[in-house]
Design an enzyme around this catalytic site. Structure first.
Site, PDB file in Angstrom:
ATOM      1  N   ARG A 111     -30.409 -23.413  19.509  1.00 51.05           N
ATOM      2  CA  ARG A 111     -30.937 -24.783  19.416  1.00 51.05           C
ATOM      3  C   ARG A 111     -31.673 -25.205  20.690  1.00 51.05           C
ATOM      4  NH1 ARG A 111     -28.760 -29.671  21.128  1.00 51.05           N
ATOM      5  NH2 ARG A 111     -26.665 -28.847  21.462  1.00 51.05           N
ATOM      6  N   HIS A 163     -20.595 -24.430  22.963  1.00 50.02           N
ATOM      7  CA  HIS A 163     -21.111 -25.808  22.960  1.00 50.02           C
ATOM      8  C   HIS A 163     -21.493 -26.280  21.571  1.00 50.02           C
ATOM      9  CE1 HIS A 163     -23.114 -29.281  24.629  1.00 50.02           C
ATOM     10  NE2 HIS A 163     -24.301 -28.933  24.143  1.00 50.02           N
ATOM     11  N   LYS A 186     -10.997 -38.438  11.965  1.00 49.59           N
ATOM     12  CA  LYS A 186      -9.680 -37.807  12.109  1.00 49.59           C
ATOM     13  C   LYS A 186      -8.901 -38.349  13.302  1.00 49.59           C
ATOM     14  CE  LYS A 186      -9.657 -33.418  13.720  1.00 49.59           C
ATOM     15  NZ  LYS A 186     -10.069 -32.005  13.836  1.00 49.59           N
ATOM     16  N   HIS A 211     -23.343 -23.243  26.285  1.00 47.86           N
ATOM     17  CA  HIS A 211     -24.087 -24.034  27.280  1.00 47.86           C
ATOM     18  C   HIS A 211     -23.862 -23.397  28.642  1.00 47.86           C
ATOM     19  CE1 HIS A 211     -25.648 -27.340  29.629  1.00 47.86           C
ATOM     20  NE2 HIS A 211     -25.968 -28.007  28.531  1.00 47.86           N
ATOM     21  N   GLU A 249     -35.745 -31.037  29.630  1.00 41.89           N
ATOM     22  CA  GLU A 249     -34.635 -30.074  29.544  1.00 41.89           C
ATOM     23  C   GLU A 249     -35.207 -28.693  29.261  1.00 41.89           C
ATOM     24  OE1 GLU A 249     -31.101 -31.343  27.408  1.00 41.89           O
ATOM     25  OE2 GLU A 249     -31.653 -33.429  27.706  1.00 41.89           O
ATOM     26  N   ARG A 267     -31.311 -21.916  26.722  1.00 45.54           N
ATOM     27  CA  ARG A 267     -29.896 -21.820  27.114  1.00 45.54           C
ATOM     28  C   ARG A 267     -29.325 -20.412  27.047  1.00 45.54           C
ATOM     29  NH1 ARG A 267     -27.674 -27.379  24.455  1.00 45.54           N
ATOM     30  NH2 ARG A 267     -28.798 -28.577  25.990  1.00 45.54           N
TER      31      ARG A 267
HETATM   32  P1  FAD Z   1     -19.664 -35.524  15.616  1.00 47.61           P
HETATM   33  O1  FAD Z   1     -20.356 -36.460  16.501  1.00 47.61           O
HETATM   34  O2  FAD Z   1     -18.891 -34.445  16.265  1.00 47.61           O
HETATM   35  O3  FAD Z   1     -18.667 -36.364  14.705  1.00 47.61           O
HETATM   36  C1  FAD Z   1     -17.728 -35.699  13.885  1.00 47.61           C
HETATM   37  C2  FAD Z   1     -16.891 -36.736  13.182  1.00 47.61           C
HETATM   38  O4  FAD Z   1     -16.186 -36.114  12.125  1.00 47.61           O
HETATM   39  C3  FAD Z   1     -15.856 -37.423  14.034  1.00 47.61           C
HETATM   40  O5  FAD Z   1     -15.825 -38.792  13.707  1.00 47.61           O
HETATM   41  C4  FAD Z   1     -14.537 -36.777  13.597  1.00 47.61           C
HETATM   42  O6  FAD Z   1     -13.404 -37.620  13.712  1.00 47.61           O
HETATM   43  C5  FAD Z   1     -14.834 -36.510  12.149  1.00 47.61           C
HETATM   44  N1  FAD Z   1     -14.047 -35.446  11.564  1.00 47.61           N
HETATM   45  C6  FAD Z   1     -14.068 -34.120  11.841  1.00 47.61           C
HETATM   46  N2  FAD Z   1     -13.197 -33.462  11.065  1.00 47.61           N
HETATM   47  C7  FAD Z   1     -12.612 -34.378  10.272  1.00 47.61           C
HETATM   48  C8  FAD Z   1     -11.608 -34.326   9.271  1.00 47.61           C
HETATM   49  N3  FAD Z   1     -11.014 -33.184   8.906  1.00 47.61           N
HETATM   50  N4  FAD Z   1     -11.230 -35.489   8.671  1.00 47.61           N
HETATM   51  C9  FAD Z   1     -11.789 -36.670   9.028  1.00 47.61           C
HETATM   52  N5  FAD Z   1     -12.749 -36.773   9.969  1.00 47.61           N
HETATM   53  C10 FAD Z   1     -13.149 -35.644  10.587  1.00 47.61           C
HETATM   54  N6  FAD Z   1     -26.780 -32.961  21.575  1.00 47.61           N
HETATM   55  C11 FAD Z   1     -27.970 -33.531  21.876  1.00 47.61           C
HETATM   56  O7  FAD Z   1     -28.882 -33.547  21.038  1.00 47.61           O
HETATM   57  N7  FAD Z   1     -28.170 -34.103  23.093  1.00 47.61           N
HETATM   58  C12 FAD Z   1     -27.211 -34.126  24.055  1.00 47.61           C
HETATM   59  O8  FAD Z   1     -27.421 -34.669  25.127  1.00 47.61           O
HETATM   60  C13 FAD Z   1     -25.962 -33.509  23.773  1.00 47.61           C
HETATM   61  N8  FAD Z   1     -24.995 -33.457  24.707  1.00 47.61           N
HETATM   62  C14 FAD Z   1     -23.760 -32.969  24.365  1.00 47.61           C
HETATM   63  C15 FAD Z   1     -22.729 -33.003  25.300  1.00 47.61           C
HETATM   64  C16 FAD Z   1     -21.457 -32.574  24.950  1.00 47.61           C
HETATM   65  C17 FAD Z   1     -20.356 -32.617  25.972  1.00 47.61           C
HETATM   66  C18 FAD Z   1     -21.212 -32.094  23.646  1.00 47.61           C
HETATM   67  C19 FAD Z   1     -19.851 -31.640  23.236  1.00 47.61           C
HETATM   68  C20 FAD Z   1     -22.244 -32.020  22.722  1.00 47.61           C
HETATM   69  C21 FAD Z   1     -23.522 -32.456  23.073  1.00 47.61           C
HETATM   70  N9  FAD Z   1     -24.573 -32.404  22.169  1.00 47.61           N
HETATM   71  C22 FAD Z   1     -25.783 -32.955  22.482  1.00 47.61           C
HETATM   72  C23 FAD Z   1     -24.344 -31.962  20.781  1.00 47.61           C
HETATM   73  C24 FAD Z   1     -24.182 -33.212  19.907  1.00 47.61           C
HETATM   74  O9  FAD Z   1     -23.462 -34.190  20.609  1.00 47.61           O
HETATM   75  C25 FAD Z   1     -23.471 -32.922  18.598  1.00 47.61           C
HETATM   76  O10 FAD Z   1     -23.981 -31.781  18.005  1.00 47.61           O
HETATM   77  C26 FAD Z   1     -23.658 -34.092  17.649  1.00 47.61           C
HETATM   78  O11 FAD Z   1     -23.278 -35.291  18.281  1.00 47.61           O
HETATM   79  C27 FAD Z   1     -22.866 -33.869  16.379  1.00 47.61           C
HETATM   80  O12 FAD Z   1     -22.903 -35.054  15.633  1.00 47.61           O
HETATM   81  P2  FAD Z   1     -22.177 -35.093  14.222  1.00 47.61           P
HETATM   82  O13 FAD Z   1     -22.415 -36.461  13.683  1.00 47.61           O
HETATM   83  O14 FAD Z   1     -22.602 -33.936  13.410  1.00 47.61           O
HETATM   84  O15 FAD Z   1     -20.632 -34.867  14.548  1.00 47.61           O
HETATM   85  C1  SIN Z   2     -26.921 -31.483  27.884  1.00 57.15           C
HETATM   86  O1  SIN Z   2     -26.992 -32.660  28.263  1.00 57.15           O
HETATM   87  O2  SIN Z   2     -27.126 -30.512  28.608  1.00 57.15           O
HETATM   88  C2  SIN Z   2     -26.575 -31.224  26.463  1.00 57.15           C
HETATM   89  C3  SIN Z   2     -27.789 -31.397  25.677  1.00 57.15           C
HETATM   90  C4  SIN Z   2     -27.674 -30.740  24.340  1.00 57.15           C
HETATM   91  O3  SIN Z   2     -26.648 -30.180  23.978  1.00 57.15           O
HETATM   92  O4  SIN Z   2     -28.684 -30.779  23.637  1.00 57.15           O
END
Ligand code: FAD
Ligand code: SIN
Length: 519
Positions: free
Chosen positions: A369, A334, A34, A228, A113, A274
């Site tokens: 989680r 988060h 998106k 978080h 963690e 958490r």
């Molecule tokens: P995302 O990575 O969120 O990707 C979503 C995709 O969908 C994007 O490309 C977006 O453009 C697309 N999209 C969404 N809606 C639409 C639409 N309507 N039309 C077209 N495209 C769309 N998890 C861990 O396991 N370890 C960590 O260290 C960790 N740290 C984190 C730190 C932060 C700051 C955050 C926010 C999250 C963290 N998490 C962590 C959680 C983890 O990053 C996410 O849960 C995970 O990356 C989600 O992956 P995903 O592929 O499901 O979606």
């Molecule tokens: C963090 O680095 O604290 C985020 C890790 C996670 O969401 O699993």
């Protein structure tokens, strides 16, 4: 304009990209994002990816830590898939070139963690997600079978005879594209933007969840939003996650008097799960009337800056020395533990529609989680969904659930309030909830979402309007789910039902939208 392809993947985070690496070898793939192609929650992931790869670790130990954090609601079969297949897929990432940090023996360095009983988190300093996404993009971008539409907002799923046959897309130039495909993978990530305080980037508006619900897909466990504990909270500065890995490396939570307080709330101290840490921080802040802080002052400053460079930089921009100053932190939304129900191969209740990553509810996370299990889930279940999408179609084997009424509760005098939805969600469905706040919130948001959806149905709309409808719809679903569950468990805390109640509530509750003629 119409486009025909074999597979549509909505989302370019870890789940969508891992699925794409397989599907491009089997047919034409259209991947939608998106915003810019690299903008995703994955790109912000800090702490790392959990996998039982250490000498002192095993999938059985990872399984038991995951079940413990999930507070009685994980599906052990799903967790077994996650922890036993995880090491294989993480090894594949190493082979594909992900530059995880290394220990002195050359093996991947393992971080610790909260609620992990051993060190098991592979990381690339504090930008693990960016490094994984870079590698996966590089791998798929070479394929001639892949087409990417970025700045392309998927708005609604196309159904034909109860089967998902494609998706409608609003392009950045305002044009609408109808994409037809053999199957569709929702990999749209989370919904943190439904809350005022969140770690998630602006794209996380719950589009996939709202779209799937409107199409009639089964969704569940939406009350389990993970907050978080440690988000940098400096007035006027953007919120920024301070990774749990910082506490894993010795960072301490302290109150305004400099006292470590976590052990007064839980024997596991700063590394409790958490939900426990976040609730204790709020109680301590209420008790003292002061903010709480994260302190690294007792650690080697140079080492801390090198281990967590992105967090150190964010602190610097907010006027703080990461390694020396007490860092004001507070909880923020988060992660969505619930989502679109899937079986262990990503099949949803709608034939032709698959889901993986944060948008899906595989039941691996239960009510809360375990840290760093989300990237792992996206990786493992992204790959499993891709494998199933290539096979002849068969019905999903969804786990049991209790169906709740779709209607919002009746609330005398429930009126639409003018504050933005994320403000109301933060106040009414945040870390600690109760019925007096949830009932009017659920009622009002349901009415608001329905009005927005009707206007989109009649007149179409722009990207902002679609996302506003999605935020309102997901907010309404979360508030209704939180109102229904009359107990406290994992990420769901009710002031009016403070105890966990396994007799009545060791169940998964969800719903279908029955009036799927709406958008
Ligand atoms: P995302 O990575 O969120 O990707 C979503 C995709 O969908 C994007 O490309 C977006 O453009 C697309 N999209 C969404 N809606 C639409 C639409 N309507 N039309 C077209 N495209 C769309 N998890 C861990 O396991 N370890 C960590 O260290 C960790 N740290 C984190 C730190 C932060 C700051 C955050 C926010 C999250 C963290 N998490 C962590 C959680 C983890 O990053 C996410 O849960 C995970 O990356 C989600 O992956 P995903 O592929 O499901 O979606
Ligand atoms: C963090 O680095 O604290 C985020 C890790 C996670 O969401 O699993």
């Amino acid at each position: 304009m119409d486009v025909r392809t074999d597979y549509v993947i909505i989302g370019g985070g870890i789940a969508g990209l891992r699925a794409a690496t397989d599907l491009v070898t089997r047919g034409q793939v259209l991947l939608l994002t998106k915003a810019g192609s690299t903008e995703s929650n994955t790109g912000y992931a800090q702490g790392g990816i959990a996998a039982a790869m250490g000498h002192d670790d095993s999938p059985a130990l990872h399984l038991s830590d995951t079940l413990e954090a999930g507070a009685g609601l994980c599906d052990p079969d799903a967790v077994d898939v996650l922890v036993s297949e995880g090491p294989r897929y993480v090894t594949e990432l190493l082979y594909w070139g992900v530059a995880f940090d290394r220990a002195s023996d050359g093996q991947p360095a393992l971080g610790r963690e909260g609620a992990h009983s051993v060190r098991r988190v592979l990381h690339a300093r504090d930008a693990t997600g960016r490094e994984i996404a870079r590698t996966l993009w590089a791998r798929v971008a070479r394929s001639r079978s892949l087409q990417v539409f970025d700045h392309a907002l998927a708005t609604r799923l196309v159904l034909d005879g109860g089967r998902c046959t494609g998706v409608e897309v609003l392009r950045h130039d305002g044009g609408v594209v109808r994409v037809e495909a053999r199957s569709v993978l929702l990999a749209t990530g989370g919904a943190g933007q439904v809350f005022r305080e969140t770690t998630n980037p602006a794209i996380a508006t719950g589009d996939g969840l709202a779209m799937a619900w409107r199409a009639g897909a089964r969704v569940s466990d939406l009350e389990f939003v993970q907050f978080h504990p440690t988000v940098l909270h400096v007035p006027g500065a953007p919120r920024f996650l301070v990774s749990e890995a910082v506490r894993g490396e010795g960072g301490r939570l302290i109150n305004a008097d400099g006292e470590q307080f976590m052990s007064r709330y839980d024997a596991r101290g700063d590394l409790a799960p958490r939900d426990v840490v976040a609730t204790a921080m709020v109680r301590e802040a209420e008790r003292t009337g002061q903010p709480v802080f994260l302190s690294l002052a007792h650690l080697d400053a140079q080492w801390a800056g090198e281990r967590f460079p992105a967090i150190a930089e964010a602190c610097r921009k907010a006027g703080l020395d990461f390694a020396r100053d007490p860092l004001p932190v507070s909880p923020a939304a988060h992660y969505m533990c619930g989502g679109v129900d899937t079986d262990l191969s990503g099949r949803t209740s709608i034939p032709g529609l698959f889901a993986a990553g944060e948008v899906a509810c595989t039941r691996v996370h239960g009510a809360n989680r375990l840290a760093s299990n989300s990237l792992l889930e996206g990786l493992v279940f992204g790959a499993r969904a891709a494998a199933a999408m290539r096979l002849p179609e068969r019905d999903a084997h969804l786990p049991p659930f209790v169906e709740a009424p779709t209607e919002a509760p009746t609330v005398p005098g429930g009126a639409v309030i003018s504050a933005p939805v994320p403000d109301r969600m933060w106040r009414g469905a945040g870390l600690v909830r109760d019925a007096t706040m949830l009932a009017p919130l659920a009622h009002d948001l349901d009415a608001e979402a329905a009005a927005l959806e009707r206007s989109l149905d009649e007149r179409g709309g722009d990207a902002a309007r679609w996302q506003a409808a999605n935020v309102a719809r997901v907010g309404a679903l979360i508030a209704k789910a939180a109102l229904r569950r009359e107990e406290s468990r994992g990420g769901h805390r009710r002031a009016d039902f403070p105890e966990r109640d396994d007799v009545h509530w060791k169940i998964h509750v969800g719903e279908f939208c029955r009036s799927t003629t709406r958008v």
